[in-house]
Scaffold this motif. Structure first.
Motif, short mmCIF file in Angstrom:
data_model
loop_
_atom_site.label_atom_id
_atom_site.label_comp_id
_atom_site.label_asym_id
_atom_site.label_seq_id
_atom_site.Cartn_x
_atom_site.Cartn_y
_atom_site.Cartn_z
N VAL A 77 0.83 -1.21 0.00
CA VAL A 77 0.00 0.00 0.00
C VAL A 77 0.87 1.26 0.00
O VAL A 77 0.59 2.22 -0.73
N VAL A 78 1.92 1.26 0.81
CA VAL A 78 2.81 2.43 0.85
C VAL A 78 3.48 2.62 -0.50
O VAL A 78 3.59 3.75 -1.00
N LEU A 79 3.95 1.53 -1.10
CA LEU A 79 4.58 1.62 -2.42
C LEU A 79 3.61 2.17 -3.46
O LEU A 79 3.96 3.04 -4.27
N SER A 80 2.39 1.67 -3.43
CA SER A 80 1.38 2.15 -4.37
C SER A 80 1.06 3.62 -4.14
O SER A 80 0.92 4.39 -5.10
N LEU A 81 0.97 4.03 -2.88
CA LEU A 81 0.67 5.42 -2.57
C LEU A 81 1.79 6.35 -3.02
O LEU A 81 1.53 7.42 -3.60
N VAL A 82 3.03 5.95 -2.78
CA VAL A 82 4.18 6.78 -3.17
C VAL A 82 4.24 6.95 -4.68
O VAL A 82 4.60 8.03 -5.19
N ILE A 83 3.90 5.92 -5.43
CA ILE A 83 3.97 5.99 -6.89
C ILE A 83 2.72 6.63 -7.49
O ILE A 83 2.79 7.49 -8.37
N MET A 84 1.54 6.22 -7.00
CA MET A 84 0.30 6.64 -7.64
C MET A 84 -0.10 8.07 -7.31
O MET A 84 -0.69 8.75 -8.16
N LEU A 85 0.20 8.55 -6.12
CA LEU A 85 -0.22 9.90 -5.74
C LEU A 85 0.39 10.96 -6.67
O LEU A 85 -0.35 11.75 -7.26
N PRO A 86 1.71 11.00 -6.84
CA PRO A 86 2.25 12.00 -7.80
C PRO A 86 1.87 11.70 -9.25
O PRO A 86 1.66 12.63 -10.04
N ALA A 87 1.79 10.41 -9.60
CA ALA A 87 1.46 10.05 -10.98
C ALA A 87 0.05 10.51 -11.35
O ALA A 87 -0.17 11.12 -12.42
N VAL A 88 -0.92 10.23 -10.49
CA VAL A 88 -2.30 10.64 -10.77
C VAL A 88 -2.42 12.15 -10.75
O VAL A 88 -3.16 12.74 -11.55
N PHE A 89 -1.70 12.80 -9.85
CA PHE A 89 -1.73 14.27 -9.78
C PHE A 89 -1.21 14.88 -11.08
O PHE A 89 -1.82 15.79 -11.65
N ILE A 90 -0.10 14.37 -11.57
CA ILE A 90 0.49 14.91 -12.81
C ILE A 90 -0.43 14.67 -14.00
O ILE A 90 -0.66 15.56 -14.84
N ILE A 91 -1.00 13.46 -14.08
CA ILE A 91 -1.89 13.15 -15.20
C ILE A 91 -3.16 13.99 -15.16
O ILE A 91 -3.60 14.53 -16.18
N THR A 92 -3.75 14.12 -13.97
CA THR A 92 -5.01 14.85 -13.84
C THR A 92 -4.83 16.35 -14.08
O THR A 92 -5.67 16.98 -14.73
N VAL A 93 -3.73 16.91 -13.60
CA VAL A 93 -3.53 18.35 -13.67
C VAL A 93 -2.82 18.77 -14.96
O VAL A 93 -3.24 19.73 -15.63
N TYR A 94 -1.75 18.06 -15.33
CA TYR A 94 -0.91 18.51 -16.42
C TYR A 94 -1.08 17.71 -17.72
O TYR A 94 -0.79 18.22 -18.80
N LEU A 95 -1.53 16.47 -17.61
CA LEU A 95 -1.65 15.63 -18.80
C LEU A 95 -3.04 15.00 -18.89
O LEU A 95 -3.19 13.77 -18.88
N PRO A 96 -4.08 15.81 -18.95
CA PRO A 96 -5.45 15.25 -18.97
C PRO A 96 -5.73 14.39 -20.19
O PRO A 96 -6.64 13.55 -20.15
N LYS A 97 -4.97 14.57 -21.28
CA LYS A 97 -5.19 13.76 -22.46
C LYS A 97 -4.84 12.28 -22.22
O LYS A 97 -5.30 11.41 -22.97
N TRP A 98 -4.02 12.02 -21.20
CA TRP A 98 -3.62 10.65 -20.90
C TRP A 98 -4.63 9.92 -20.01
O TRP A 98 -4.45 8.73 -19.73
#
Length: 269
Positions: A77-98
């Motif tokens: 869970v910690v590994l998933s949180l560390v990876i997914m939190l910034p990844a989802v933030f970047i995709i949602t905010v900066y790369l919505p086409k992805w």
């Protein structure tokens, strides 16, 4: 109008009560059976006992399985949180086409049955440079994939709910850097949703059996593997294990929720 609202509210409460009874009745029966010494022809047990819980906690295999499940799930869970939190933030905010592509990726764990996934992982990692079959590494990797939909969708929904793009733009207009805006503005607002996703992911992994049993069942014993192997010995003992498992998850969830609230207040302060 008020009478109609009261009637509607009464019906909703009755429906919720019936639903709660329906959901909790099997758990109640399991709990009673876990404390029963003799229960044959009567509505309630003729004799009560703590023997099954005593036998369970005296078994070192149970404690080892509980600890193994706990640290494997926490690491995943910690590994998933560390990876997914910034990844989802970047995709949602900066790369919505992805987002469309990511939505297709995260639903794959739902489309692939656990047995098929386990066989594929065993064949892929049983030889070559990554011979990790039967180890905790392959299980943590599988756990990461299993909770991918929960983490992605929970974090994404939280970002959309608080209008993360507008919050970030406002913070940057006031002079905050992107990192500072994310840590001090966006993260406190999405933290409750992140905690819910984390708890849901942990609960799903703690109850996972198919992947665990097929990937590392002969080498690493989790609580579900232990329960599967003891269920044929005694129904009372299996009920005691199931109730202990439920109470453990409940207490752990309450502790994590309180810690999340304290961390949220600390970040906001």
């Amino acid at each position: 109008m008020k009478t109609q609202v009261k009637k509607t509210g009464w019906k909703h409460r009755l429906l919720m009560l019936v639903l709660m009874i329906y959901l909790l009745l099997p758990l109640l029966a399991t709990g009673i059976y876990a404390f029963a010494k003799e229960w044959q022809t009567t509505l309630l047990p003729e004799r009560w006992t703590m023997e099954w819980f005593s036998e369970m906690f005296q078994d070192i295999r149970f404690l080892d399985a509980l600890w193994t499940s706990l640290y494997l799930c926490l690491i995943s869970v910690v590994l998933s949180l560390v990876i997914m939190l910034p990844a989802v933030f970047i995709i949602t905010v900066y790369l919505p086409k992805w987002e469309t592509f990511m939505k297709g990726i995260v639903v794959l764990p739902y489309a692939v049955p656990g047995v098929v996934a386990a066989v594929g992982l065993i064949r892929a990692y049983s030889s070559g440079p990554f011979d990790i079959t039967g180890t905790a590494y392959i299980l943590i990797g599988a756990y990461f994939v299993v909770i991918l939909p929960y983490m992605y969708q929970g974090i994404r929904n939280s970002l959309l709910t608080v209008s993360a793009v507008e919050l970030l733009n406002s913070a940057e207009l006031l002079g905050a850097s992107r990192m500072k805006a994310f840590v001090n503005v966006v993260l406190p607002n999405i933290w409750p949703g992140v905690m819910i996703s984390t708890l849901l992911s942990f609960s799903v992994l703690f109850g996972e059996f198919v992947l665990t049993n097929m990937l590392v069942g002969g080498h690493i014993h989790t609580i579900q593997v232990y329960l599967f192997r003891r269920v044929g010995e005694s129904g009372h003992l299996a009920s005691a294990i199931a109730i202990s498992y439920f109470v453990f998850i409940l207490v752990l969830s309450m502790i994590l929720m309180k810690l999340g609230k304290k961390m949220n207040r600390g970040i906001q302060g």
